[in-house]
Design a protein around this motif. Structure first.
Motif, PDB file in Angstrom:
ATOM      1  N   ARG A 242      24.074  88.211 -20.877  1.00  0.00           N
ATOM      2  CA  ARG A 242      24.334  89.467 -20.530  1.00  0.00           C
ATOM      3  C   ARG A 242      24.594  89.509 -19.167  1.00  0.00           C
ATOM      4  N   ARG A 243      25.410  90.427 -18.282  1.00  0.00           N
ATOM      5  CA  ARG A 243      25.702  90.498 -16.798  1.00  0.00           C
ATOM      6  C   ARG A 243      24.805  91.137 -16.333  1.00  0.00           C
ATOM      7  N   TYR A 244      23.743  90.318 -15.700  1.00  0.00           N
ATOM      8  CA  TYR A 244      22.699  90.615 -14.850  1.00  0.00           C
ATOM      9  C   TYR A 244      22.830  90.838 -13.460  1.00  0.00           C
ATOM     10  N   GLU A 245      23.888  90.382 -12.973  1.00  0.00           N
ATOM     11  CA  GLU A 245      24.090  90.353 -11.579  1.00  0.00           C
ATOM     12  C   GLU A 245      25.054  91.496 -11.014  1.00  0.00           C
ATOM     13  N   ARG A 246      24.620  92.258  -9.982  1.00  0.00           N
ATOM     14  CA  ARG A 246      25.412  93.095  -9.363  1.00  0.00           C
ATOM     15  C   ARG A 246      26.685  92.657  -8.890  1.00  0.00           C
ATOM     16  N   LYS A 247      26.755  91.662  -8.195  1.00  0.00           N
ATOM     17  CA  LYS A 247      27.612  91.069  -7.527  1.00  0.00           C
ATOM     18  C   LYS A 247      28.611  90.282  -8.515  1.00  0.00           C
ATOM     19  N   ALA A 248      29.978  90.387  -8.362  1.00  0.00           N
ATOM     20  CA  ALA A 248      30.720  89.738  -9.073  1.00  0.00           C
ATOM     21  C   ALA A 248      30.612  88.109  -8.902  1.00  0.00           C
ATOM     22  N   GLU A 249      30.571  87.879  -7.519  1.00  0.00           N
ATOM     23  CA  GLU A 249      30.653  86.546  -7.296  1.00  0.00           C
ATOM     24  C   GLU A 249      29.305  85.752  -7.683  1.00  0.00           C
ATOM     25  N   HIS A 250      28.406  86.347  -7.974  1.00  0.00           N
ATOM     26  CA  HIS A 250      26.997  85.827  -8.493  1.00  0.00           C
ATOM     27  C   HIS A 250      27.222  85.463 -10.065  1.00  0.00           C
ATOM     28  N   PHE A 251      27.875  86.454 -10.753  1.00  0.00           N
ATOM     29  CA  PHE A 251      28.254  86.168 -11.983  1.00  0.00           C
ATOM     30  C   PHE A 251      29.105  85.115 -12.249  1.00  0.00           C
ATOM     31  N   LEU A 252      30.393  85.113 -11.699  1.00  0.00           N
ATOM     32  CA  LEU A 252      31.192  83.941 -11.584  1.00  0.00           C
ATOM     33  C   LEU A 252      30.574  82.758 -11.252  1.00  0.00           C
ATOM     34  N   ALA A 253      29.339  82.593 -10.192  1.00  0.00           N
ATOM     35  CA  ALA A 253      28.712  81.472 -10.006  1.00  0.00           C
ATOM     36  C   ALA A 253      28.006  81.159 -11.435  1.00  0.00           C
ATOM     37  N   PHE A 254      27.653  81.832 -11.870  1.00  0.00           N
ATOM     38  CA  PHE A 254      26.794  81.287 -13.119  1.00  0.00           C
ATOM     39  C   PHE A 254      27.806  80.763 -14.389  1.00  0.00           C
ATOM     40  N   VAL A 255      28.932  81.345 -14.184  1.00  0.00           N
ATOM     41  CA  VAL A 255      29.907  80.994 -15.256  1.00  0.00           C
ATOM     42  C   VAL A 255      30.174  79.362 -14.667  1.00  0.00           C
ATOM     43  N   GLY A 256      30.417  79.412 -13.498  1.00  0.00           N
ATOM     44  CA  GLY A 256      30.733  77.925 -12.764  1.00  0.00           C
ATOM     45  C   GLY A 256      29.736  77.021 -13.139  1.00  0.00           C
TER      46      GLY A 256
END
Length: 288
Positions: A242-256
Motif C-alpha cells: 500500500r502507499r503509506y507515504e504522503r510524499k511522492a518522493e518517499h514512495f518513489l524511494a521505496f520503489v527504488g
C-alpha cells in the motif's frame, strides 16, 4: 547486532552505497553532543522497514539509532536521490559483468491501493474508484528493472512509456560504450497507439505490442512474463503493498530500494556461482 546489520547490508552492497551517499559534516563547533549514528546501521534499519512493511515507530532497538534518526536520514537521502543513484551503480556492475540482456525488454505497470493524501494519487478505475498510485517499470529480458516511475492510479499505462524509455540511464557494457536503448520492447494492448509506435521506431527500437481487437495479449506471454515477475518481486518489498507515504518522493524511494534489492540479489547470486565454479575447478585440478 553486527551480524544482523551485515545480513541486511552485505559488504558488497555497503561498498556500493558508500559511493553514492553524500558526505556529512560531523564536526560540531560547540563541541560535545551525541555520537552520530552510523550510516550502515541506518541503512539496515531502512531496508528492514522496506522489506517488512513495519512503521517507523515499530523499528526494533537492535539497530541502535532511534526511529526519528532513521526517518530523518531516509528523508535526506531520498531528497538527494541516493536510491536512484544506487540503483544505477548496481546496474553498472551488472552491465560490466554482462548480466543485462538488452535484446528484449518489457514494460508494464502495477496499481497500489492507499494514498489517501499526497501528490501523484488518483482514482483507480480497477478498484472501485478508490485513491491509489501506480508503479511503472521497464525490465530487461531477465526481468531486472532498468527504469522506474510512479503516477496516480488514474494515469493510463501508455502515458508512462516515453518517460520510462527516456529514464533508462546509460549503463556500462561488458564490451563497448554505455548502453541505454533496448533492441526490442514488448508491451500489452494498453500501449497500442500509433504515436508510441512511431516514437519507438524513430529511436531505433523495434516494438512488439499486442494490437487491439486483433490479437490477444497472451500471445506475448512468453516474453512479457518477466516484467510481471518483476512486479511480484517488487511486491516482496512489503512497504509497497500500500502507499503509506504522503510524499511522492518517499514512495518513489521505496520503489527504488526494492529495485536495488532485486538487482543486487542477481549480482550476489552470480558472484557466488562464479566462486563455486572456481572452487570446483581447483578441486578438479588437484584430483588425479
Amino acid at each position: 547486532m553486527t551480524c544482523f546489520v551485515e545480513r541486511l547490508v552485505p559488504d558488497e552492497l555497503w561498498v556500493l552505497f558508500r559511493r553514492v551517499v553524500p558526505p556529512t559534516e560531523v564536526v560540531r563547533p560547540q563541541g560535545g553532543g551525541r555520537r552520530r549514528a552510523g550510516d550502515r546501521e541506518v541503512l539496515a534499519a531502512i531496508l528492514f522497514v522496506a522489506t517488512t512493511g513495519c512503521t517507523w515507530r515499530q523499528l526494533p532497538p537492535v539497530f541502535g539509532p532511534a526511529w526519528p534518526t532513521v526517518y530523518r536520514r531516509f528523508a535526506q537521502w531520498s531528497k538527494a536521490r541516493v536510491w536512484a543513484r544506487l540503483h544505477r551503480v548496481v546496474l553498472d556492475e551488472l552491465g560490466a559483468r554482462g548480466e543485462l540482456d538488452w535484446s528484449r525488454c518489457a514494460i508494464d505497470s502495477v496499481s497500489n491501493p492507499g494514498g489517501e493524501r499526497g501528490p501523484l494519487t488518483g482514482l483507480n478505475p480497477t478498484d472501485r474508484g478508490k485513491l491509489g498510485s501506480k508503479i511503472h517499470l521497464l525490465t530487461d529480458r531477465n526481468g531486472l528493472p532498468l527504469s522506474l516511475g510512479i503516477s496516480g492510479a488514474n494515469m493510463h499505462d501508455s502515458q508512462g512509456l516515453e518517460p520510462l524509455v527516456r529514464g533508462i540511464p546509460p549503463i556500462r557494457s561488458r564490451r563497448g560504450p554505455r548502453r541505454r536503448r533496448p533492441a526490442k520492447l514488448h508491451a500489452d494492448k494498453g500501449y497500442d497507439y500509433d504515436h508510441l509506435c512511431r516514437w519507438l521506431r524513430k529511436r531505433g527500437i523495434a516494438h512488439r505490442i499486442a494490437r487491439k481487437g486483433i490479437e490477444s495479449s497472451q500471445r506475448l506471454g512468453r516474453h512479457r512474463w518477466v516484467v510481471e515477475r518483476a512486479a511480484s518481486w517488487l511486491a516482496g518489498c512489503r512497504r509497497l503493498h500500500r502507499r503509506y507515504e504522503r510524499k511522492a518522493e518517499h514512495f518513489l524511494a521505496f520503489v527504488g530500494i526494492a529495485a536495488v534489492l532485486i538487482c543486487h540479489r542477481r549480482l550476489t547470486r552470480r558472484s557466488e556461482t562464479r566462486a563455486q565454479h572456481a572452487q570446483g575447478g581447483r578441486s578438479d585440478a588437484r584430483t588425479p
